[in-house]
Design a protein around this motif. Structure first.
Motif, mmCIF file in Angstrom:
data_model
loop_
_atom_site.group_PDB
_atom_site.id
_atom_site.type_symbol
_atom_site.label_atom_id
_atom_site.label_comp_id
_atom_site.label_asym_id
_atom_site.label_seq_id
_atom_site.Cartn_x
_atom_site.Cartn_y
_atom_site.Cartn_z
ATOM 1 N N GLY A 3 -29.285 -9.068 46.042
ATOM 2 C CA GLY A 3 -29.495 -8.831 47.466
ATOM 3 C C GLY A 3 -30.947 -8.811 47.892
ATOM 4 N N LEU A 4 -31.819 -9.449 47.109
ATOM 5 C CA LEU A 4 -33.243 -9.497 47.426
ATOM 6 C C LEU A 4 -33.648 -10.917 47.817
ATOM 7 C CD1 LEU A 4 -34.592 -7.397 44.418
ATOM 8 C CD2 LEU A 4 -34.062 -6.588 46.731
ATOM 9 N N ASP A 5 -34.738 -11.022 48.576
ATOM 10 C CA ASP A 5 -35.257 -12.345 48.910
ATOM 11 C C ASP A 5 -35.798 -12.989 47.638
ATOM 12 O OD1 ASP A 5 -37.340 -14.397 49.656
ATOM 13 O OD2 ASP A 5 -36.624 -13.873 51.669
ATOM 14 N N VAL A 6 -35.378 -14.226 47.381
ATOM 15 C CA VAL A 6 -35.718 -14.889 46.133
ATOM 16 C C VAL A 6 -37.226 -15.092 45.989
ATOM 17 C CG1 VAL A 6 -35.483 -17.260 47.003
ATOM 18 C CG2 VAL A 6 -35.012 -16.768 44.588
ATOM 19 N N ARG A 7 -37.961 -15.208 47.098
ATOM 20 C CA ARG A 7 -39.407 -15.364 47.008
ATOM 21 C C ARG A 7 -40.065 -14.114 46.443
ATOM 22 N NH1 ARG A 7 -38.041 -18.813 51.363
ATOM 23 N NH2 ARG A 7 -36.777 -17.007 51.947
ATOM 24 N N PHE A 8 -39.627 -12.936 46.902
ATOM 25 C CA PHE A 8 -40.179 -11.703 46.353
ATOM 26 C C PHE A 8 -39.850 -11.576 44.869
ATOM 27 C CE2 PHE A 8 -40.464 -9.957 50.763
ATOM 28 C CZ PHE A 8 -41.781 -9.528 50.705
ATOM 29 N N VAL A 9 -38.678 -12.022 44.475
ATOM 30 C CA VAL A 9 -38.265 -11.884 43.079
ATOM 31 C C VAL A 9 -39.022 -12.857 42.181
ATOM 32 C CG1 VAL A 9 -36.331 -12.015 41.465
ATOM 33 C CG2 VAL A 9 -35.989 -11.028 43.745
ATOM 34 N N VAL A 10 -38.973 -14.132 42.496
ATOM 35 C CA VAL A 10 -39.596 -15.147 41.635
ATOM 36 C C VAL A 10 -41.122 -15.060 41.664
ATOM 37 C CG1 VAL A 10 -39.888 -17.638 41.257
ATOM 38 C CG2 VAL A 10 -37.625 -16.709 41.832
ATOM 39 N N ASN A 11 -41.677 -14.862 42.851
ATOM 40 C CA ASN A 11 -43.131 -14.920 43.003
ATOM 41 C C ASN A 11 -43.849 -13.621 42.658
ATOM 42 O OD1 ASN A 11 -42.532 -17.453 44.007
ATOM 43 N ND2 ASN A 11 -42.970 -16.940 46.134
ATOM 44 N N TYR A 12 -43.123 -12.511 42.674
ATOM 45 C CA TYR A 12 -43.774 -11.220 42.415
ATOM 46 C C TYR A 12 -43.076 -10.374 41.371
ATOM 47 C CZ TYR A 12 -45.068 -6.322 43.132
ATOM 48 O OH TYR A 12 -45.446 -5.018 42.923
ATOM 49 N N LEU A 13 -41.824 -10.031 41.593
ATOM 50 C CA LEU A 13 -41.156 -9.096 40.689
ATOM 51 C C LEU A 13 -40.967 -9.677 39.288
ATOM 52 C CD1 LEU A 13 -38.483 -7.602 43.117
ATOM 53 C CD2 LEU A 13 -40.570 -6.485 42.293
ATOM 54 N N ALA A 14 -40.676 -10.962 39.196
ATOM 55 C CA ALA A 14 -40.500 -11.576 37.874
ATOM 56 C C ALA A 14 -41.797 -11.552 37.069
ATOM 57 C CB ALA A 14 -39.955 -12.995 38.011
ATOM 58 N N PRO A 15 -42.926 -12.019 37.616
ATOM 59 C CA PRO A 15 -44.173 -11.906 36.835
ATOM 60 C C PRO A 15 -44.583 -10.465 36.559
ATOM 61 C CG PRO A 15 -44.607 -12.774 39.047
ATOM 62 C CD PRO A 15 -43.131 -12.814 38.841
ATOM 63 N N TYR A 16 -44.292 -9.569 37.474
ATOM 64 C CA TYR A 16 -44.568 -8.143 37.278
ATOM 65 C C TYR A 16 -43.828 -7.637 36.041
ATOM 66 C CZ TYR A 16 -44.658 -3.102 38.456
ATOM 67 O OH TYR A 16 -44.811 -1.733 38.437
ATOM 68 N N GLU A 17 -42.530 -7.921 35.972
ATOM 69 C CA GLU A 17 -41.722 -7.465 34.844
ATOM 70 C C GLU A 17 -42.098 -8.182 33.549
ATOM 71 O OE1 GLU A 17 -38.396 -5.026 35.069
ATOM 72 O OE2 GLU A 17 -40.459 -4.525 35.607
ATOM 73 N N LEU A 18 -42.281 -9.486 33.623
ATOM 74 C CA LEU A 18 -42.617 -10.252 32.427
ATOM 75 C C LEU A 18 -43.949 -9.794 31.841
ATOM 76 C CD1 LEU A 18 -41.921 -12.697 30.564
ATOM 77 C CD2 LEU A 18 -43.344 -14.090 32.093
ATOM 78 N N THR A 19 -44.948 -9.666 32.689
ATOM 79 C CA THR A 19 -46.277 -9.286 32.212
ATOM 80 C C THR A 19 -46.264 -7.910 31.558
ATOM 81 O OG1 THR A 19 -47.302 -10.615 33.948
ATOM 82 C CG2 THR A 19 -48.674 -8.936 32.891
ATOM 83 N N ASN A 20 -45.648 -6.961 32.211
ATOM 84 C CA ASN A 20 -45.601 -5.616 31.633
ATOM 85 C C ASN A 20 -44.876 -5.597 30.301
ATOM 86 O OD1 ASN A 20 -47.032 -3.792 33.465
ATOM 87 N ND2 ASN A 20 -45.511 -4.387 34.975
ATOM 88 N N ALA A 21 -43.842 -6.438 30.171
ATOM 89 C CA ALA A 21 -43.096 -6.497 28.913
ATOM 90 C C ALA A 21 -43.878 -7.213 27.816
ATOM 91 C CB ALA A 21 -41.754 -7.205 29.135
ATOM 92 N N LEU A 22 -44.836 -8.067 28.208
ATOM 93 C CA LEU A 22 -45.615 -8.819 27.218
ATOM 94 C C LEU A 22 -46.988 -8.205 26.925
ATOM 95 C CD1 LEU A 22 -44.851 -12.528 28.218
ATOM 96 C CD2 LEU A 22 -43.760 -11.124 26.451
ATOM 97 N N LEU A 23 -47.289 -7.082 27.528
ATOM 98 C CA LEU A 23 -48.588 -6.449 27.281
ATOM 99 C C LEU A 23 -48.842 -6.160 25.799
ATOM 100 C CD1 LEU A 23 -49.140 -4.022 30.305
ATOM 101 C CD2 LEU A 23 -50.351 -6.156 29.791
ATOM 102 N N PRO A 24 -47.830 -5.744 25.028
ATOM 103 C CA PRO A 24 -48.095 -5.531 23.600
ATOM 104 C C PRO A 24 -48.617 -6.787 22.899
ATOM 105 C CG PRO A 24 -46.044 -4.472 24.215
ATOM 106 C CD PRO A 24 -46.454 -5.292 25.403
ATOM 107 N N LEU A 25 -48.086 -7.958 23.265
ATOM 108 C CA LEU A 25 -48.562 -9.214 22.669
ATOM 109 C C LEU A 25 -49.975 -9.543 23.133
ATOM 110 C CD1 LEU A 25 -45.669 -11.859 22.709
ATOM 111 C CD2 LEU A 25 -46.589 -10.578 20.781
#
Length: 287
Positions: free
Chosen positions: A109-131
């Motif tokens: 139920g979210l706008d796909v632009r907010f998800v793909v352009n912001y929330l996805a990189p936000y989540e991915l980056t935080n999850a990859l910080l250990p690497l």
């Protein structure tokens, strides 16, 4: 001058446009490049293209990951795959983005632009910080835009609908604001963060679908992404916004310079408000 050290680089949204061009340039320069796309067949095809131009250490180190960035569960699954496969990550390029779409709302139920352009990189980056912390001097390059507009938090939460232009501009400002905050968070880990407008109306599929015209070549965008990823010139730059548009008001392929993003990206109170609303939205998805 470019760093003469082989880097391990992950580029999201790299089966098309400037992400693909950057992948080709980096592999040709001998870097280990990992691509990302949402379509497995297209990803495999582009991996083969990149492998064909790879040199040095890159020859046997070109691969990719499949994930639909409109689905944050898929994003976290990809992050787990990356963490399992790679011993370290020197450069994370958050390039995946979307402007126009036939389906503006995600399954959450979210706008796909907010998800793909912001929330996805936000989540991915935080999850990859250990690497990224395993690298001697990691870099995160976040793809912003000249289009940046103040954020409606009702729209971020999916409670208000926006047109394509506003949704895109607001999502890109969110990414830029978070980039500035992230730079402060990871500075002690020797990780640099730069947000970049790669250039307005580059000759890419996304721009063609949105506007039907272009001002500059796609290579202009790919070149600055490549430089921000590996050039010595940017080794000490973090918490900055690179504006690749020409400052004299004309359009062409000349490189831009560091500049000032939207005022909200430099406003600590606004950034804190964004983080608060971001966490609320993410909690509603993963509750």
């Amino acid at each position: 001058m470019t760093l003469n050290i082989t880097k391990t680089i992950l580029i999201t949204g790299s089966t098309d446009g400037i992400g693909k061009l950057a992948a080709l340039k980096l592999a040709e320069a001998g870097h280990r490049v990992y691509l990302h796309g949402r379509d497995a067949d297209k990803l495999a095809s582009v991996i083969a293209e990149v492998q064909a131009v790879a040199t040095g250490a890159a020859v046997d180190n070109i691969d990719g990951f499949v994930a639909d960035f409109s689905d944050l569960t898929d994003v976290l699954k990809m992050a787990a795959d990356v963490n399992e496969k790679l011993p370290k990550l020197d450069v994370l390029m958050n390039n995946a983005g979307i402007y126009t779409t036939a389906s503006a709302m995600t399954k959450d139920g979210l706008d796909v632009r907010f998800v793909v352009n912001y929330l996805a990189p936000y989540e991915l980056t935080n999850a990859l910080l250990p690497l990224l912390k395993q690298s001697d001097k990691a870099r995160i390059v976040n793809l912003s835009s000249a289009a940046q507009a103040s954020i409606s938090y009702q729209a971020l939460a999916g409670q208000t609908r926006l047109d394509d232009k506003d949704a895109y501009a607001q999502s890109k400002l969110a990414l830029t604001m978070w980039s500035m905050a992230l730079a402060d968070t990871v500075v002690s880990n020797d990780i640099n963060v730069i947000a970049v407008n790669p250039g307005s109306l580059l000759n890419t599929k996304m721009v063609d679908e949105a506007y039907g015209q272009y001002w500059s070549s796609a290579d202009k965008g790919a070149n600055i992404l490549t430089e921000l990823a590996i050039s010595d010139e940017f080794a000490d730059d973090t918490g900055k916004y690179f504006d690749n548009d020409i400052t004299d008001g004309t359009h062409g392929d000349a490189r831009g310079a560091f500049g000032r993003p939207h005022a909200d990206a430099l406003n600590q109170a606004a950034i804190a408000e964004l983080e608060q609303h971001t966490q609320t939205v993410l909690q509603s998805i993963f509750a």
